[in-house]
Write an enzyme that holds these catalytic residues in place. Sequence first.
Site, PDB file in Angstrom:
ATOM      1  CG  ASN A 158      18.008  -3.100  12.843  1.00 44.79           C
ATOM      2  OD1 ASN A 158      18.346  -2.113  13.479  1.00 44.79           O
ATOM      3  ND2 ASN A 158      16.746  -3.355  12.549  1.00 44.79           N
ATOM      4  NE  ARG A 159      17.659   2.459  12.411  1.00 47.94           N
ATOM      5  CZ  ARG A 159      16.562   1.741  12.154  1.00 47.94           C
ATOM      6  NH1 ARG A 159      16.389   0.559  12.701  1.00 47.94           N
ATOM      7  NH2 ARG A 159      15.627   2.221  11.349  1.00 47.94           N
ATOM      8  CG  HIS A 186      18.299  -2.898   6.595  1.00 47.68           C
ATOM      9  ND1 HIS A 186      18.392  -3.722   7.693  1.00 47.68           N
ATOM     10  CD2 HIS A 186      17.001  -2.461   6.585  1.00 47.68           C
ATOM     11  CE1 HIS A 186      17.220  -3.791   8.312  1.00 47.68           C
ATOM     12  NE2 HIS A 186      16.352  -3.029   7.670  1.00 47.68           N
ATOM     13  CG  HIS A 192      13.399  -5.900   5.256  1.00 48.87           C
ATOM     14  ND1 HIS A 192      12.117  -5.417   5.381  1.00 48.87           N
ATOM     15  CD2 HIS A 192      14.157  -5.164   6.090  1.00 48.87           C
ATOM     16  CE1 HIS A 192      12.118  -4.413   6.238  1.00 48.87           C
ATOM     17  NE2 HIS A 192      13.347  -4.243   6.695  1.00 48.87           N
ATOM     18  CB  SER A 193       9.377 -11.288   3.318  1.00 51.37           C
ATOM     19  OG  SER A 193      10.099 -11.853   2.254  1.00 51.37           O
ATOM     20  CE1 TYR A 194       9.438  -4.148   3.714  1.00 51.17           C
ATOM     21  CE2 TYR A 194       7.860  -3.198   5.254  1.00 51.17           C
ATOM     22  CZ  TYR A 194       9.073  -3.140   4.593  1.00 51.17           C
ATOM     23  OH  TYR A 194       9.914  -2.075   4.807  1.00 51.17           O
ATOM     24  CG  ASP A 227      11.657  -0.536  13.647  1.00 54.84           C
ATOM     25  OD1 ASP A 227      12.259  -1.615  13.469  1.00 54.84           O
ATOM     26  OD2 ASP A 227      11.884   0.503  13.001  1.00 54.84           O
ATOM     27  CD  GLN A 266      14.424  -4.720  14.503  1.00 51.54           C
ATOM     28  OE1 GLN A 266      15.298  -5.171  15.240  1.00 51.54           O
ATOM     29  NE2 GLN A 266      13.959  -3.497  14.624  1.00 51.54           N
ATOM     30  CD  GLU A 268      13.559  -6.705   9.400  1.00 49.33           C
ATOM     31  OE1 GLU A 268      14.677  -6.228   9.158  1.00 49.33           O
ATOM     32  OE2 GLU A 268      12.621  -6.017   9.854  1.00 49.33           O
TER      33      GLU A 268
HETATM   34  C1  GLA Z   1      13.898  -2.514   9.598  1.00 48.64           C
HETATM   35  C2  GLA Z   1      14.202  -1.409  10.547  1.00 48.64           C
HETATM   36  C3  GLA Z   1      13.188  -0.354  10.422  1.00 48.64           C
HETATM   37  C4  GLA Z   1      13.118   0.157   9.000  1.00 48.64           C
HETATM   38  C5  GLA Z   1      12.850  -0.983   8.077  1.00 48.64           C
HETATM   39  C6  GLA Z   1      12.896  -0.532   6.645  1.00 48.64           C
HETATM   40  O1  GLA Z   1      12.843  -3.238  10.007  1.00 48.64           O
HETATM   41  O2  GLA Z   1      14.312  -1.848  11.867  1.00 48.64           O
HETATM   42  O3  GLA Z   1      13.466   0.693  11.293  1.00 48.64           O
HETATM   43  O4  GLA Z   1      14.311   0.763   8.664  1.00 48.64           O
HETATM   44  O5  GLA Z   1      13.776  -2.011   8.276  1.00 48.64           O
HETATM   45  O6  GLA Z   1      12.141   0.604   6.418  1.00 48.64           O
END
Ligand code: GLA
Length: 377
Positions: free
Chosen positions: A111-112, A137, A210-212, A276, A313, A341
Amino acid sequence: MKLMNFLPVVSLIAVIVSCNSPVKDEETVTVKAGITKTDWGEFDSSKVYLYTLTNTKGTEVKITNYGGIVTSFVTDDKAGNKSSIVIGFDSLSGYLAKPPYFGALIGRYGNRISDGKFTLDGTAYTLATNNGKNALHGGLKGFDKVVWTSTVMNDTVPSLTLNYLSKDGEEGYPGNLKVTVVYTLTDDDELKIEYNAETDKTTPVNLTNHSYFNLTGDVSNTILNHKLMIDADNYTPVDTTLIPTGEIKSVKGTPFDFTAAKAIGKEIDSVKGGYDHNWVLNKKDNSLQKVAVLSDSLSGRSVEVYSTEPGLQFYTGNFLDGTFINRDGKHINQHTALCMETQHFPDSPNEPSFPSTILKPGEKYHSETVYKVVLNK
Ligand code: GLA
């Protein structure tokens, strides 16, 4: 499977032979019972492999040493049909097109980090920024875009160890960081991820995967009917660039309340852009505990999430816009996959009140997360 218990030496030899001998293009070799290795190409002059871990139930997880990406996680649905509960591609080229972190290991900082800046022991550091003014990331070339060294363990259950040395100064981070991630698939359909790291200079570290997920196995269905429970009474609100404001806010009476399972789509429209955010998990220590449960009635599948981490997250695939195409040829549109996450909180290096993400020389970073698939027939 039982056979391998009697053949540890033979298995070990198989591991050594297979790790040392080159695998020809697209050739698949059995490394040991429950694990195959396929040549998947090359990146940055390093060989890339796709490993398939299979348990005794026939559940199958594919992982590549490019980015440590989980490319597929195939389980039975309630009708007995098999499909992958995570989105992904069947070739390396799909990942080289830089999808938004599909299935990948994330580091050095998940994350940021605000403005890509933080100060440690009086020294100011500037990171590569890759998300507007912020670092996201790990930066421009995070752990999701590098080739990891891979070793198959001679264990009783299929397990893959990945190693990566993130050099001092990489993406602006201080210290040589040695990272080891171990993926294990148990016979109880648990994908276990263990993260370990050591550094030679003080640095922030926050590793995740970061699995979707789309539990229906089909991205023509959105995830809005999936139900989610997050064991968290609080979350961290964010500013317009998705940096936490520093506040820890109660979820009570807000769309962020997932303390009882509810459909993800129920209140998503009241959250600008979709979810998010980082949930502040109720767990009080760093033991492995159940922190979330995702379920889908269409397929009968649930995923229980266990973690040692203090935060989750939850991201509803808000930025997915159909650009990328899933392995079955279908466009991956907004809200057709979601991420859970497990992590420390975003921007912790700039928020002294958040749990610390600082690793010092001599200390050991350790974290574990388990995604357990349960079938409700
Ligand atoms: C994380 C972030 C989102 C986005 C995704 C990737 O979940 O929190 O804002 O950047 O990764 O797209």
